[in-house]
Design a protein around this motif. Structure first.
Motif, short mmCIF file in Angstrom:
data_model
loop_
_atom_site.label_atom_id
_atom_site.label_comp_id
_atom_site.label_asym_id
_atom_site.label_seq_id
_atom_site.Cartn_x
_atom_site.Cartn_y
_atom_site.Cartn_z
N ALA A 38 0.87 -1.18 0.00
CA ALA A 38 0.00 0.00 0.00
C ALA A 38 0.91 1.23 0.00
CB ALA A 38 -0.89 -0.01 1.23
N LEU A 39 0.69 2.12 -0.97
CA LEU A 39 1.57 3.26 -1.14
C LEU A 39 0.84 4.56 -0.85
CD1 LEU A 39 3.42 2.31 -4.47
CD2 LEU A 39 4.11 1.83 -2.12
N ALA A 40 1.58 5.54 -0.37
CA ALA A 40 1.06 6.88 -0.13
C ALA A 40 1.91 7.87 -0.92
CB ALA A 40 1.10 7.22 1.36
N PRO A 43 4.82 13.85 -2.04
CA PRO A 43 5.10 15.02 -2.87
C PRO A 43 6.27 15.84 -2.37
CG PRO A 43 3.12 15.34 -1.53
CD PRO A 43 3.50 13.91 -1.39
N ARG A 44 6.58 15.78 -1.08
CA ARG A 44 7.71 16.56 -0.57
C ARG A 44 9.04 16.03 -1.07
NH1 ARG A 44 6.29 17.59 5.87
NH2 ARG A 44 4.33 18.78 5.52
N ASP A 45 9.06 14.75 -1.44
CA ASP A 45 10.30 14.14 -1.93
C ASP A 45 10.46 14.29 -3.43
OD1 ASP A 45 11.27 12.96 0.61
OD2 ASP A 45 9.40 11.81 0.48
N GLY A 54 2.96 4.32 6.16
CA GLY A 54 3.47 4.11 7.51
C GLY A 54 4.97 4.21 7.62
N GLU A 55 5.68 4.29 6.47
CA GLU A 55 7.13 4.40 6.51
C GLU A 55 7.55 5.86 6.43
OE1 GLU A 55 9.16 2.06 3.64
OE2 GLU A 55 8.71 0.15 4.61
N HIS A 56 8.59 6.21 7.14
CA HIS A 56 9.14 7.56 7.10
C HIS A 56 10.63 7.41 6.80
CE1 HIS A 56 5.41 9.20 8.69
NE2 HIS A 56 5.42 8.23 9.60
#
Length: 351
Positions: A38-40, A43-45, A54-56
């Motif tokens: 599952a991807l989110a 845009p900041r990257d 859930g990953e940072h």
């Protein structure tokens, strides 16, 4: 092919899913991890970048160009990769004219089957292989006045006539050739067998044991095929030593048909194991119960254990199909001679 779970909500999803129907998360298959994620958006990257929910600070991805342009792929590409296409789509070097709607739809179906092939080969440790490319694909359409496009393999390139993605045309060819089974994934598995014969038998110095089982591949290939088709349906008792009638045409075709059957076995066993399937075969005195083991489990199941699970599993599969008025999904009965060839493929792959 296993089933997957959305790693955001845990709901059941499938290999070709692009969105979780339970939580609405965008989904993509990650070839570098062989996982559905599952991807989110991130845009900041950077524009069009995604990371696992859930990953940072974890790995970033972008969608395959064929997903963005044609809705024809659900694989993601690592953001560090300079190529716009995913690991599967970049293997396709030639396409039909996609401005024709029929070609577009057929190509989408073929790419879906090719991603399934990619997954199985990667799980077997065959693709991708560091320092060595997998097969290259050309998907072509017949053109008026030109010779018909023939499906086949030559020098690492697999060619497929996109007409094979048309159900009616594929059924017509299956009946005309007297075949019990003809599918897109079957074609791709068969033709990949020719590619991996070069890799595992010829280049792996396994020609002598190959010839003792399959015959001498140095015989004239074109003449052997011509003689095979001249026989029509009069092929004798081919089932004693071969997985299919076409396997009698030439040792190369015998290998490719056997290779395709091995991939059928691996894929179906993995699917059944992912559902934790068990099959009980009724018997007059004592029913036999078979629990299906994941062929990729550690330690890997022995070949004979896979066969013991395969036979009742295909019996159940065909019985379910007949209950729905459908033809057998697996219309084959494998002899001891064919099983010996399947074991040869298994031992090569495991090595």
């Amino acid at each position: 092919m296993r089933v997957f779970n959305c790693d955001h909500c845990g709901h059941l999803v499938f290999f070709d899913s692009v969105r979780c129907l339970h939580c609405g998360s965008a989904l993509a298959f990650l070839p570098d991890a062989l996982a559905m994620a599952a991807l989110a958006p991130a845009p900041r990257d950077g524009p069009l970048l995604w990371r696992r929910m859930g990953e940072h600070g974890g790995a970033m991805y972008r969608m395959c160009h064929n997903h963005s342009a044609y809705q024809a792929c659900n694989f993601a590409v690592p953001a560090s990769d300079a190529v716009a296409l995913c690991a599967s789509c970049r293997q396709t070097r030639v396409l039909p004219d996609l401005s024709q709607p029929a070609h577009l739809g057929r190509w989408q179906q073929i790419e879906a089957a090719k991603r399934q092939l990619f997954y199985t080969l990667a799980r077997l440790g065959l693709e991708p292989v560091p320092g060595r490319c997998g097969p290259v694909f050309e998907f072509l359409a017949d053109l008026p006045g030109d010779p018909a496009i023939l499906t086949g393999h030559h020098g690492g390139t697999i060619t497929l006539n996109v007409a094979e993605a048309d159900d009616g045309e594929r059924a017509r060819r299956r009946i005309a050739l007297g075949e019990p089974y003809r599918t897109l994934i079957g074609h791709l598995r068969h033709e990949s067998g020719h590619f991996y014969w070069d890799q595992l038998v010829r280049d792996g110095d396994r020609s002598a044991p190959f010839r003792s089982l399959f015959g001498d591949e140095r015989q004239d290939y074109a003449a052997a095929l011509q003689a095979h088709y001249a026989k029509g349906h009069d092929l004798g008792d081919w089932s004693a030593q071969h997985v299919s009638a076409y396997a009698t045409a030439h040792p190369w075709e015998d290998w490719a048909e056997t290779w395709a059957h091995y991939l059928h076995m691996i894929d179906l066993l993995e699917t059944a194991a992912s559902y934790q399937a068990s099959v009980t075969v009724p018997a007059p005195r004592a029913a036999l119960r078979h629990h299906v083991t994941d062929p990729f489990a550690s330690p890997r199941p022995a070949f004979q254990d896979m066969v013991r699970q395969w036979v009742p599993l295909t019996l159940l599969l065909n019985s379910l199909n007949r209950s729905l008025g459908q033809s057998d999904a697996y219309p084959f009965a494998l002899s001891s001679g064919a099983m010996a060839k399947l074991r040869f493929v298994h031992d090569l792959v495991q090595a």
